[in-house]
Design a protein around this motif. Sequence first.
Motif, PDB file in Angstrom:
ATOM      1  N   THR A   1       2.016   1.983  -3.518  1.00 36.13           N
ATOM      2  CA  THR A   1       0.823   2.270  -4.328  1.00 36.13           C
ATOM      3  C   THR A   1       0.360   3.704  -4.079  1.00 36.13           C
TER       4      THR A   1
ATOM      5  N   ALA B   1       0.827  -1.217   0.000  1.00 36.28           N
ATOM      6  CA  ALA B   1       0.000   0.000   0.000  1.00 36.28           C
ATOM      7  C   ALA B   1       0.867   1.275   0.000  1.00 36.28           C
TER       8      ALA B   1
ATOM      9  N   GLN C   1     -12.094   8.380  -1.836  1.00 38.08           N
ATOM     10  CA  GLN C   1     -13.063   7.358  -1.409  1.00 38.08           C
ATOM     11  C   GLN C   1     -12.270   6.168  -0.872  1.00 38.08           C
TER      12      GLN C   1
ATOM     13  N   CYS D   1     -10.322   5.003  -3.972  1.00 43.87           N
ATOM     14  CA  CYS D   1      -9.334   4.103  -3.348  1.00 43.87           C
ATOM     15  C   CYS D   1     -10.051   3.089  -2.464  1.00 43.87           C
ATOM     16  N   ALA D   2     -11.225   2.624  -2.912  1.00 42.11           N
ATOM     17  CA  ALA D   2     -11.989   1.693  -2.071  1.00 42.11           C
ATOM     18  C   ALA D   2     -12.329   0.421  -2.843  1.00 42.11           C
ATOM     19  N   VAL D   3     -13.307   0.526  -3.734  1.00 39.30           N
ATOM     20  CA  VAL D   3     -13.824  -0.659  -4.435  1.00 39.30           C
ATOM     21  C   VAL D   3     -13.869  -0.400  -5.943  1.00 39.30           C
TER      22      VAL D   3
ATOM     23  N   SER E   1      -6.561   4.559  -6.706  1.00 40.47           N
ATOM     24  CA  SER E   1      -5.913   3.245  -6.736  1.00 40.47           C
ATOM     25  C   SER E   1      -6.839   2.077  -7.026  1.00 40.47           C
ATOM     26  N   ALA E   2      -8.147   2.252  -6.872  1.00 42.65           N
ATOM     27  CA  ALA E   2      -9.037   1.082  -6.943  1.00 42.65           C
ATOM     28  C   ALA E   2      -8.870   0.351  -8.273  1.00 42.65           C
TER      29      ALA E   2
ATOM     30  N   ASP F   1     -15.630   7.134   3.684  1.00 41.41           N
ATOM     31  CA  ASP F   1     -15.464   5.686   3.899  1.00 41.41           C
ATOM     32  C   ASP F   1     -16.757   5.162   4.509  1.00 41.41           C
TER      33      ASP F   1
ATOM     34  N   GLY G   1      -5.670   4.741   0.733  1.00 40.46           N
ATOM     35  CA  GLY G   1      -6.308   6.053   0.886  1.00 40.46           C
ATOM     36  C   GLY G   1      -5.723   6.869   2.023  1.00 40.46           C
TER      37      GLY G   1
ATOM     38  N   GLY H   1      -8.497   3.406   3.696  1.00 46.61           N
ATOM     39  CA  GLY H   1      -7.772   2.197   4.078  1.00 46.61           C
ATOM     40  C   GLY H   1      -6.270   2.355   3.895  1.00 46.61           C
ATOM     41  N   GLY H   2      -5.630   1.223   3.576  1.00 48.22           N
ATOM     42  CA  GLY H   2      -4.167   1.220   3.454  1.00 48.22           C
ATOM     43  C   GLY H   2      -3.673   2.270   2.475  1.00 48.22           C
TER      44      GLY H   2
ATOM     45  N   ASN I   1      -2.260   2.782 -10.551  1.00 47.50           N
ATOM     46  CA  ASN I   1      -2.128   1.967  -9.328  1.00 47.50           C
ATOM     47  C   ASN I   1      -1.009   0.920  -9.403  1.00 47.50           C
TER      48      ASN I   1
HETATM   49  P1  NAD Z   1      -8.225  -1.450   2.205  1.00 43.79           P
HETATM   50  O1  NAD Z   1      -9.084  -2.653   2.361  1.00 43.79           O
HETATM   51  O2  NAD Z   1      -7.088  -1.228   3.146  1.00 43.79           O
HETATM   52  O3  NAD Z   1      -9.116  -0.118   2.251  1.00 43.79           O
HETATM   53  C1  NAD Z   1     -10.325   0.004   1.547  1.00 43.79           C
HETATM   54  C2  NAD Z   1     -11.189   0.984   2.334  1.00 43.79           C
HETATM   55  O4  NAD Z   1     -12.350   1.267   1.547  1.00 43.79           O
HETATM   56  C3  NAD Z   1     -11.674   0.446   3.678  1.00 43.79           C
HETATM   57  O5  NAD Z   1     -11.409   1.404   4.672  1.00 43.79           O
HETATM   58  C4  NAD Z   1     -13.181   0.238   3.472  1.00 43.79           C
HETATM   59  O6  NAD Z   1     -13.926   0.484   4.652  1.00 43.79           O
HETATM   60  C5  NAD Z   1     -13.484   1.282   2.414  1.00 43.79           C
HETATM   61  N1  NAD Z   1     -14.668   1.018   1.610  1.00 43.79           N
HETATM   62  C6  NAD Z   1     -15.126  -0.171   1.155  1.00 43.79           C
HETATM   63  N2  NAD Z   1     -16.222   0.027   0.408  1.00 43.79           N
HETATM   64  C7  NAD Z   1     -16.453   1.361   0.369  1.00 43.79           C
HETATM   65  C8  NAD Z   1     -17.417   2.181  -0.261  1.00 43.79           C
HETATM   66  N3  NAD Z   1     -18.382   1.669  -1.016  1.00 43.79           N
HETATM   67  N4  NAD Z   1     -17.335   3.524  -0.049  1.00 43.79           N
HETATM   68  C9  NAD Z   1     -16.364   4.066   0.704  1.00 43.79           C
HETATM   69  N5  NAD Z   1     -15.421   3.321   1.322  1.00 43.79           N
HETATM   70  C10 NAD Z   1     -15.459   2.000   1.151  1.00 43.79           C
HETATM   71  O7  NAD Z   1      -7.709  -1.523   0.675  1.00 43.79           O
HETATM   72  P2  NAD Z   1      -6.420  -0.815   0.054  1.00 43.79           P
HETATM   73  O8  NAD Z   1      -5.268  -1.734   0.134  1.00 43.79           O
HETATM   74  O9  NAD Z   1      -6.329   0.574   0.570  1.00 43.79           O
HETATM   75  O10 NAD Z   1      -6.830  -0.776  -1.489  1.00 43.79           O
HETATM   76  C11 NAD Z   1      -7.804   0.146  -1.950  1.00 43.79           C
HETATM   77  C12 NAD Z   1      -8.123  -0.147  -3.417  1.00 43.79           C
HETATM   78  O11 NAD Z   1      -6.939  -0.050  -4.209  1.00 43.79           O
HETATM   79  C13 NAD Z   1      -8.687  -1.551  -3.680  1.00 43.79           C
HETATM   80  O12 NAD Z   1      -9.615  -1.461  -4.747  1.00 43.79           O
HETATM   81  C14 NAD Z   1      -7.461  -2.335  -4.124  1.00 43.79           C
HETATM   82  O13 NAD Z   1      -7.823  -3.416  -4.970  1.00 43.79           O
HETATM   83  C15 NAD Z   1      -6.721  -1.276  -4.909  1.00 43.79           C
HETATM   84  N6  NAD Z   1      -5.273  -1.526  -4.999  1.00 43.79           N
HETATM   85  C16 NAD Z   1      -4.558  -1.633  -3.859  1.00 43.79           C
HETATM   86  C17 NAD Z   1      -3.187  -1.859  -3.947  1.00 43.79           C
HETATM   87  C18 NAD Z   1      -2.360  -1.982  -2.696  1.00 43.79           C
HETATM   88  O14 NAD Z   1      -1.130  -1.974  -2.809  1.00 43.79           O
HETATM   89  N7  NAD Z   1      -2.947  -2.075  -1.514  1.00 43.79           N
HETATM   90  C19 NAD Z   1      -2.551  -1.948  -5.192  1.00 43.79           C
HETATM   91  C20 NAD Z   1      -3.326  -1.791  -6.350  1.00 43.79           C
HETATM   92  C21 NAD Z   1      -4.691  -1.583  -6.232  1.00 43.79           C
END
Ligand code: NAD
Length: 349
Positions: A153, A150, A182, A240-242, A262-263, A206, A188, A185-186, A290
């Motif tokens: 990213t 994260a 949006q 950065c959520a879904v 990033s999503a 969130d 955002g 998490g990790g 991303n």
């Molecule tokens: P994470 O699970 O740590 O954080 C996601 C956050 O989004 C959580 O706090 C959750 O409560 C929130 N959330 C879920 N649904 C939501 C909605 N409908 N509205 C608002 N908030 C919502 O995930 P992450 O690691 O931060 O990754 C975020 C996105 O980036 C994901 O789509 C992931 O596939 C993508 N991604 C992550 C990485 C990485 O290195 N972690 C790399 C490439 C892509």
Amino acid sequence: MAGFETLIDGWDGETAVIRRDRETGGWIFVCIHSTRRGPAGGGTRMKVYGSPAEGLEDAMRLSGAMSRKLAVAGLPFGGGKAVIAVPEIPRGGARRALLLRYGDLVASLGGTYCTSSDMNTDEADMDVIWERTKYVFGRSVAAGGSGNPARPTALGVFHGIKASLAHVDGSDELSGRRVLIQGAGGVGSQLADHLAHAGASVLLADVDIPKAKAVAARVGGDAVDPNDLLQTEADVFSPCAVGGVLTMRSASQLRCAVVAGSANNQLAEPEAAEVLHAHGVLYAPDYVINAGGAIGVAGTEQLGWDEAEVNAALARIGETLQEVYRRSEERGISTAAAAEAIAEERLDL
Ligand code: NAD
């Protein structure tokens, strides 16, 4: 749903490995989409599917996306993806045994496929797979890996936002800009840190409202109701959520100049990219902006890069996006179509 034979026949990838895992009643699929640029890299997804064929189809689709992502990032890797389709997600000893069997399968591929984590697998799982094969990245720091991706990213998305703003009005200055994130998490939350540090006003939405409020308080920003995204004005909307946040409808309603987050799989329907283009909203294609996690993990663990080399490669995400935007303007096509054209050239498709 098509059977294995039809799916494989209609796929443009190189190799699909199928293993029945009798111990769990599951199936393992390793799809190597392309090795044209190097060994195929891509995560291992563990998931319960409606049928084994759905798992194979997911692995095929995701492996093609990895080829594009790694090619556009300029990394010397092809694209692959593995799916472990299980009747239920195993824990404890059963999980460890499954991962060791899977590690043996990855080892048997002799380095044509290098795995990492994905949905329902994490760095602890990569440590187990490492016991059987060296073709795995994203191990824990304790086991000599680079840990959670994260951080790189988020830094890559930060560079991507600056490049996008520079394209829109000639300045990548963040002070005085509003960025709506949006997902706190990790990715955002660390993106919020970078943006606030650079002087931007940060808004966080969130579904976990206390989490959004906590990150907002930390960076001197504001929490926003997650249902109010389309009504909230900002210079940049950063999903950065879904996945699936950009539909044809939402794309026409967004009140921002740039979408850059990033999503994965942000476009719920491909036509949403055309709608954004027609409305003058600059969309940073998700797999371009991303790629920082893949760059950080592959650079550190497979290519032997130090921190300065990783950071330089993350900054190049901004340059890659500028190339995408130039091509979109020159050809009058959406930024998604421009990124696809660059990927196809690099993959020689
Ligand atoms: P994470 O699970 O740590 O954080 C996601 C956050 O989004 C959580 O706090 C959750 O409560 C929130 N959330 C879920 N649904 C939501 C909605 N409908 N509205 C608002 N908030 C919502 O995930 P992450 O690691 O931060 O990754 C975020 C996105 O980036 C994901 O789509 C992931 O596939 C993508 N991604 C992550 C990485 C990485 O290195 N972690 C790399 C490439 C892509």
